[in-house]
Design a protein around this motif. Structure first.
Motif, mmCIF file in Angstrom:
data_model
loop_
_atom_site.group_PDB
_atom_site.id
_atom_site.type_symbol
_atom_site.label_atom_id
_atom_site.label_comp_id
_atom_site.label_asym_id
_atom_site.label_seq_id
_atom_site.Cartn_x
_atom_site.Cartn_y
_atom_site.Cartn_z
ATOM 1 N N ILE A 205 0.828 -1.208 0.000
ATOM 2 C CA ILE A 205 0.000 0.000 0.000
ATOM 3 C C ILE A 205 0.856 1.249 0.000
ATOM 4 C CG2 ILE A 205 -1.672 1.346 1.331
ATOM 5 C CD1 ILE A 205 -2.838 -1.059 -0.141
ATOM 6 N N SER A 206 1.943 1.245 0.740
ATOM 7 C CA SER A 206 2.786 2.443 0.818
ATOM 8 C C SER A 206 3.407 2.768 -0.530
ATOM 9 C CB SER A 206 3.881 2.257 1.879
ATOM 10 O OG SER A 206 4.782 1.217 1.511
ATOM 11 N N ARG A 207 3.744 1.743 -1.321
ATOM 12 C CA ARG A 207 4.312 2.009 -2.637
ATOM 13 C C ARG A 207 3.262 2.605 -3.574
ATOM 14 N NH1 ARG A 207 7.334 -2.799 -1.360
ATOM 15 N NH2 ARG A 207 5.784 -4.165 -2.330
ATOM 16 N N VAL A 208 2.028 2.115 -3.476
ATOM 17 C CA VAL A 208 0.958 2.697 -4.287
ATOM 18 C C VAL A 208 0.685 4.129 -3.845
ATOM 19 C CG1 VAL A 208 -1.477 2.525 -4.920
ATOM 20 C CG2 VAL A 208 -0.090 0.449 -4.748
ATOM 21 N N ASP A 209 0.649 4.358 -2.535
ATOM 22 C CA ASP A 209 0.354 5.693 -2.020
ATOM 23 C C ASP A 209 1.456 6.698 -2.342
ATOM 24 O OD1 ASP A 209 -2.070 4.929 -1.049
ATOM 25 O OD2 ASP A 209 -1.417 4.689 1.023
ATOM 26 N N THR A 210 2.671 6.227 -2.532
ATOM 27 C CA THR A 210 3.746 7.125 -2.939
ATOM 28 C C THR A 210 3.473 7.677 -4.330
ATOM 29 O OG1 THR A 210 5.376 5.971 -1.581
ATOM 30 C CG2 THR A 210 6.216 7.285 -3.418
ATOM 31 N N LEU A 211 2.930 6.854 -5.201
ATOM 32 C CA LEU A 211 2.626 7.272 -6.568
ATOM 33 C C LEU A 211 1.319 8.043 -6.649
ATOM 34 C CD1 LEU A 211 3.640 3.972 -8.401
ATOM 35 C CD2 LEU A 211 4.928 6.106 -8.342
ATOM 36 N N VAL A 212 0.349 7.626 -5.842
ATOM 37 C CA VAL A 212 -0.977 8.267 -5.863
ATOM 38 C C VAL A 212 -1.386 8.559 -4.415
ATOM 39 C CG1 VAL A 212 -3.338 8.153 -6.747
ATOM 40 C CG2 VAL A 212 -1.527 6.850 -7.881
ATOM 41 N N PRO A 213 -0.907 9.649 -3.847
ATOM 42 C CA PRO A 213 -1.233 9.947 -2.453
ATOM 43 C C PRO A 213 -2.691 10.358 -2.277
ATOM 44 C CG PRO A 213 -0.003 11.758 -3.444
ATOM 45 C CD PRO A 213 0.006 10.650 -4.449
ATOM 46 N N GLY A 214 -3.200 10.133 -1.077
ATOM 47 C CA GLY A 214 -4.531 10.609 -0.747
ATOM 48 C C GLY A 214 -5.674 9.705 -1.151
ATOM 49 N N ILE A 215 -5.415 8.434 -1.455
ATOM 50 C CA ILE A 215 -6.500 7.511 -1.789
ATOM 51 C C ILE A 215 -7.341 7.248 -0.538
ATOM 52 C CG2 ILE A 215 -7.079 5.165 -2.539
ATOM 53 C CD1 ILE A 215 -4.498 5.165 -4.175
ATOM 54 N N GLU A 216 -8.648 7.356 -0.673
ATOM 55 C CA GLU A 216 -9.553 7.057 0.439
ATOM 56 C C GLU A 216 -9.965 5.593 0.371
ATOM 57 O OE1 GLU A 216 -12.858 9.698 0.692
ATOM 58 O OE2 GLU A 216 -11.667 11.447 0.139
ATOM 59 N N ARG A 217 -9.886 4.917 1.521
ATOM 60 C CA ARG A 217 -10.242 3.498 1.596
ATOM 61 C C ARG A 217 -11.261 3.317 2.722
ATOM 62 N NH1 ARG A 217 -4.613 3.776 0.793
ATOM 63 N NH2 ARG A 217 -3.948 2.875 -1.207
ATOM 64 N N PRO A 218 -12.561 3.268 2.375
ATOM 65 C CA PRO A 218 -13.598 3.174 3.403
ATOM 66 C C PRO A 218 -13.540 1.921 4.261
ATOM 67 C CG PRO A 218 -14.529 3.880 1.306
ATOM 68 C CD PRO A 218 -13.127 3.442 1.027
ATOM 69 N N GLY A 219 -12.911 0.858 3.761
ATOM 70 C CA GLY A 219 -12.813 -0.353 4.568
ATOM 71 C C GLY A 219 -12.944 -1.617 3.740
ATOM 72 N N LEU A 220 -12.448 -2.704 4.307
ATOM 73 C CA LEU A 220 -12.477 -4.011 3.648
ATOM 74 C C LEU A 220 -13.680 -4.802 4.144
ATOM 75 C CD1 LEU A 220 -11.021 -6.199 1.913
ATOM 76 C CD2 LEU A 220 -9.855 -6.894 4.017
ATOM 77 N N ASN A 221 -14.412 -5.387 3.220
ATOM 78 C CA ASN A 221 -15.578 -6.208 3.544
ATOM 79 C C ASN A 221 -15.242 -7.675 3.333
ATOM 80 O OD1 ASN A 221 -17.885 -4.041 3.803
ATOM 81 N ND2 ASN A 221 -16.715 -3.482 1.977
ATOM 82 N N ARG A 222 -15.318 -8.454 4.397
ATOM 83 C CA ARG A 222 -15.081 -9.896 4.323
ATOM 84 C C ARG A 222 -16.424 -10.588 4.143
ATOM 85 N NH1 ARG A 222 -9.962 -11.082 5.720
ATOM 86 N NH2 ARG A 222 -8.777 -9.391 6.687
ATOM 87 N N THR A 223 -16.604 -11.214 2.992
ATOM 88 C CA THR A 223 -17.921 -11.737 2.647
ATOM 89 C C THR A 223 -17.853 -13.176 2.162
ATOM 90 O OG1 THR A 223 -17.959 -11.162 0.275
ATOM 91 C CG2 THR A 223 -18.460 -9.389 1.842
ATOM 92 N N ARG A 224 -19.025 -13.744 2.008
ATOM 93 C CA ARG A 224 -19.204 -15.032 1.322
ATOM 94 C C ARG A 224 -20.260 -14.824 0.240
ATOM 95 N NH1 ARG A 224 -15.945 -15.093 4.786
ATOM 96 N NH2 ARG A 224 -15.409 -16.754 6.267
ATOM 97 N N LEU A 225 -20.085 -15.472 -0.892
ATOM 98 C CA LEU A 225 -21.126 -15.420 -1.915
ATOM 99 C C LEU A 225 -22.310 -16.238 -1.421
ATOM 100 C CD1 LEU A 225 -22.110 -14.568 -4.707
ATOM 101 C CD2 LEU A 225 -20.979 -16.593 -5.651
ATOM 102 N N HIS A 226 -23.404 -15.553 -1.141
ATOM 103 C CA HIS A 226 -24.581 -16.192 -0.554
ATOM 104 C C HIS A 226 -25.458 -16.846 -1.608
ATOM 105 C CE1 HIS A 226 -28.139 -16.847 1.855
ATOM 106 N NE2 HIS A 226 -28.841 -16.001 1.123
ATOM 107 N N ARG A 227 -25.731 -16.102 -2.680
ATOM 108 C CA ARG A 227 -26.605 -16.647 -3.717
ATOM 109 C C ARG A 227 -26.458 -15.839 -4.989
ATOM 110 N NH1 ARG A 227 -33.212 -17.563 -3.566
ATOM 111 N NH2 ARG A 227 -33.357 -18.522 -5.617
#
Length: 205
Positions: free
Chosen positions: A86-108
Protein backbone atom coordinates in the motif's frame (compact mmCIF):
# COMPACT_ATOMS: atom_id res chain seq x y z
CA UNK A 1 -16.64 -8.54 -20.15
CA UNK A 2 -17.07 -11.92 -18.57
CA UNK A 3 -19.81 -12.97 -16.17
CA UNK A 4 -19.05 -12.79 -12.46
CA UNK A 5 -19.70 -16.50 -11.99
CA UNK A 6 -16.87 -17.17 -14.46
CA UNK A 7 -14.56 -15.37 -12.03
CA UNK A 8 -15.62 -17.32 -8.95
CA UNK A 9 -12.98 -19.75 -7.66
CA UNK A 10 -14.51 -23.00 -6.36
CA UNK A 11 -12.06 -23.23 -3.44
CA UNK A 12 -12.58 -19.69 -2.16
CA UNK A 13 -13.35 -19.57 1.55
CA UNK A 14 -13.74 -15.80 1.62
CA UNK A 15 -14.41 -12.98 -0.82
CA UNK A 16 -12.79 -9.64 0.05
CA UNK A 17 -14.48 -6.58 -1.45
CA UNK A 18 -13.03 -3.11 -1.00
CA UNK A 19 -13.35 0.27 -2.68
CA UNK A 20 -10.61 2.80 -3.28
CA UNK A 21 -11.79 6.35 -3.91
CA UNK A 22 -9.28 8.08 -6.12
CA UNK A 23 -11.28 11.12 -7.23
CA UNK A 24 -10.32 11.64 -10.87
CA UNK A 25 -9.82 9.52 -13.99
CA UNK A 26 -6.13 10.44 -14.06
CA UNK A 27 -5.59 9.31 -10.47
CA UNK A 28 -7.68 6.20 -11.08
CA UNK A 29 -5.54 5.19 -14.06
CA UNK A 30 -2.35 5.79 -12.08
CA UNK A 31 -3.60 3.82 -9.08
CA UNK A 32 -4.76 0.91 -11.25
CA UNK A 33 -1.43 0.77 -13.06
CA UNK A 34 0.44 0.89 -9.74
CA UNK A 35 -1.61 -1.97 -8.30
CA UNK A 36 -1.11 -4.10 -11.41
CA UNK A 37 2.64 -3.45 -11.26
CA UNK A 38 2.68 -4.57 -7.62
CA UNK A 39 0.86 -7.77 -8.53
CA UNK A 40 3.31 -8.48 -11.33
CA UNK A 41 6.40 -7.84 -9.19
CA UNK A 42 5.41 -9.67 -6.01
CA UNK A 43 5.51 -13.36 -5.25
CA UNK A 44 1.89 -14.55 -5.44
CA UNK A 45 0.54 -15.60 -2.02
CA UNK A 46 -0.43 -19.29 -2.26
CA UNK A 47 -3.67 -18.59 -0.38
CA UNK A 48 -4.81 -15.92 -2.84
CA UNK A 49 -6.88 -17.81 -5.38
CA UNK A 50 -8.02 -14.93 -7.57
CA UNK A 51 -7.83 -11.14 -7.59
CA UNK A 52 -9.87 -8.86 -9.83
CA UNK A 53 -9.58 -5.12 -10.25
CA UNK A 54 -12.50 -3.02 -11.48
CA UNK A 55 -12.62 0.68 -12.38
CA UNK A 56 -15.61 2.94 -11.76
CA UNK A 57 -17.36 4.01 -14.94
CA UNK A 58 -17.19 7.65 -13.81
CA UNK A 59 -13.43 7.35 -13.28
CA UNK A 60 -13.49 8.15 -9.57
CA UNK A 61 -12.41 4.89 -8.00
CA UNK A 62 -11.39 1.24 -8.02
CA UNK A 63 -13.03 -1.90 -6.69
CA UNK A 64 -11.01 -4.88 -5.50
CA UNK A 65 -12.66 -8.32 -5.58
CA UNK A 66 -10.28 -10.87 -4.05
CA UNK A 67 -10.80 -14.55 -3.28
CA UNK A 68 -8.68 -16.29 -0.65
CA UNK A 69 -8.69 -19.72 0.93
CA UNK A 70 -9.71 -18.20 4.28
CA UNK A 71 -9.80 -14.96 6.25
CA UNK A 72 -7.04 -16.28 8.48
CA UNK A 73 -4.72 -16.86 5.51
CA UNK A 74 -5.39 -13.36 4.21
CA UNK A 75 -4.79 -11.78 7.62
CA UNK A 76 -1.45 -13.58 7.92
CA UNK A 77 -0.37 -12.20 4.55
CA UNK A 78 -1.68 -8.72 5.35
CA UNK A 79 0.27 -8.52 8.59
CA UNK A 80 3.49 -9.36 6.76
CA UNK A 81 3.10 -7.59 3.41
CA UNK A 82 0.12 -5.24 3.02
CA UNK A 83 1.72 -2.13 4.50
CA UNK A 84 4.65 -2.27 2.08
CA UNK A 85 2.39 -2.80 -0.94
CA UNK A 86 0.00 0.00 0.00
CA UNK A 87 2.79 2.44 0.82
CA UNK A 88 4.31 2.01 -2.64
CA UNK A 89 0.96 2.70 -4.29
CA UNK A 90 0.35 5.69 -2.02
CA UNK A 91 3.75 7.13 -2.94
CA UNK A 92 2.63 7.27 -6.57
CA UNK A 93 -0.98 8.27 -5.86
CA UNK A 94 -1.23 9.95 -2.45
CA UNK A 95 -4.53 10.61 -0.75
CA UNK A 96 -6.50 7.51 -1.79
CA UNK A 97 -9.55 7.06 0.44
CA UNK A 98 -10.24 3.50 1.60
CA UNK A 99 -13.60 3.17 3.40
CA UNK A 100 -12.81 -0.35 4.57
CA UNK A 101 -12.48 -4.01 3.65
CA UNK A 102 -15.58 -6.21 3.54
CA UNK A 103 -15.08 -9.90 4.32
CA UNK A 104 -17.92 -11.74 2.65
CA UNK A 105 -19.20 -15.03 1.32
CA UNK A 106 -21.13 -15.42 -1.92
CA UNK A 107 -24.58 -16.19 -0.55
CA UNK A 108 -26.60 -16.65 -3.72
CA UNK A 109 -26.58 -15.85 -7.42
CA UNK A 110 -29.70 -15.24 -9.48
CA UNK A 111 -29.05 -15.46 -13.22
CA UNK A 112 -31.77 -13.97 -15.42
CA UNK A 113 -30.01 -14.14 -18.78
CA UNK A 114 -26.74 -16.04 -19.22
CA UNK A 115 -26.39 -15.10 -22.87
CA UNK A 116 -25.21 -11.50 -23.28
CA UNK A 117 -21.93 -10.43 -21.76
CA UNK A 118 -22.32 -7.71 -19.13
CA UNK A 119 -21.37 -4.16 -20.03
CA UNK A 120 -21.15 -2.96 -16.43
CA UNK A 121 -21.27 -4.31 -12.90
CA UNK A 122 -23.31 -2.38 -10.34
CA UNK A 123 -22.27 -2.65 -6.69
CA UNK A 124 -24.58 -1.83 -3.80
CA UNK A 125 -23.43 -1.94 -0.20
CA UNK A 126 -26.16 -1.95 2.40
CA UNK A 127 -26.78 -2.75 6.06
CA UNK A 128 -30.33 -3.93 5.30
CA UNK A 129 -29.87 -7.63 4.55
CA UNK A 130 -33.64 -7.90 4.15
CA UNK A 131 -33.31 -6.07 0.84
CA UNK A 132 -31.73 -9.17 -0.66
CA UNK A 133 -35.06 -10.97 -0.38
CA UNK A 134 -36.43 -8.70 -3.08
CA UNK A 135 -33.62 -9.80 -5.37
CA UNK A 136 -34.03 -13.47 -4.58
CA UNK A 137 -37.78 -13.39 -5.15
CA UNK A 138 -37.80 -11.34 -8.34
CA UNK A 139 -39.58 -13.37 -10.99
CA UNK A 140 -39.39 -10.82 -13.81
CA UNK A 141 -36.18 -8.79 -13.91
CA UNK A 142 -36.06 -5.28 -15.29
CA UNK A 143 -34.76 -4.71 -18.79
CA UNK A 144 -31.00 -5.06 -19.05
CA UNK A 145 -30.47 -6.93 -15.77
CA UNK A 146 -28.53 -10.13 -16.47
CA UNK A 147 -27.68 -11.46 -13.03
CA UNK A 148 -27.48 -10.55 -9.36
CA UNK A 149 -24.95 -11.90 -6.87
CA UNK A 150 -25.59 -11.47 -3.16
CA UNK A 151 -22.59 -11.43 -0.81
CA UNK A 152 -23.09 -11.49 2.96
CA UNK A 153 -20.63 -10.61 5.67
CA UNK A 154 -19.69 -13.37 8.07
CA UNK A 155 -22.11 -12.13 10.72
CA UNK A 156 -24.90 -11.62 8.18
CA UNK A 157 -25.20 -7.98 9.14
CA UNK A 158 -24.31 -6.48 5.77
CA UNK A 159 -25.06 -7.33 2.19
CA UNK A 160 -23.06 -6.40 -0.88
CA UNK A 161 -24.98 -6.94 -4.10
CA UNK A 162 -23.11 -7.16 -7.40
CA UNK A 163 -25.45 -7.05 -10.40
CA UNK A 164 -24.63 -7.48 -14.08
CA UNK A 165 -26.17 -5.22 -16.71
CA UNK A 166 -26.08 -5.18 -20.49
CA UNK A 167 -24.80 -1.60 -20.46
CA UNK A 168 -24.63 1.54 -18.35
CA UNK A 169 -27.74 3.03 -19.95
CA UNK A 170 -29.92 0.09 -18.90
CA UNK A 171 -28.69 0.35 -15.34
CA UNK A 172 -29.17 4.11 -15.21
CA UNK A 173 -32.74 3.74 -16.44
CA UNK A 174 -33.61 1.09 -13.85
CA UNK A 175 -31.73 2.58 -10.90
CA UNK A 176 -32.12 6.31 -11.48
CA UNK A 177 -33.42 6.89 -7.95
CA UNK A 178 -31.35 4.27 -6.14
CA UNK A 179 -28.76 5.83 -3.79
CA UNK A 180 -25.34 4.39 -3.09
CA UNK A 181 -24.95 2.39 -6.30
CA UNK A 182 -21.69 2.55 -8.24
CA UNK A 183 -20.94 0.91 -11.58
CA UNK A 184 -17.65 -0.67 -12.63
CA UNK A 185 -15.94 -2.41 -15.52
CA UNK A 186 -13.33 -5.15 -15.23
CA UNK A 187 -9.77 -3.89 -15.66
CA UNK A 188 -7.39 -6.69 -14.67
CA UNK A 189 -7.48 -10.22 -13.24
CA UNK A 190 -5.19 -12.68 -11.53
CA UNK A 191 -6.28 -16.32 -11.55
CA UNK A 192 -4.91 -18.86 -9.09
CA UNK A 193 -2.50 -16.17 -8.00
CA UNK A 194 -0.41 -16.46 -11.15
CA UNK A 195 -2.02 -16.08 -14.58
CA UNK A 196 -2.84 -12.47 -15.43
CA UNK A 197 -5.55 -11.26 -17.77
CA UNK A 198 -5.62 -7.69 -19.02
CA UNK A 199 -8.91 -6.08 -20.00
CA UNK A 200 -9.55 -3.00 -22.09
CA UNK A 201 -11.60 -1.11 -19.50
CA UNK A 202 -10.07 2.26 -18.69
CA UNK A 203 -11.44 5.20 -16.72
CA UNK A 204 -12.96 7.90 -18.90
CA UNK A 205 -10.61 10.67 -19.92
Amino acid sequence: MTHLLDLIHPDAGTVLISEWRTGTPERTRAAADAVIQEWAAAEPPPARLAQHLFVATDGTGLLHYAQWTSDEDHLAWARAHRTAVISRVDTLVPGIERPGLNRTRLHRSVVHDAGPRPGVFAVTMTTAVEETENTENTATPVTGLLATHIHLTADGGRAIVVSEWTDAAAHETAAADAPGVRTYTLRHALTDGHGQEQYDARPPA
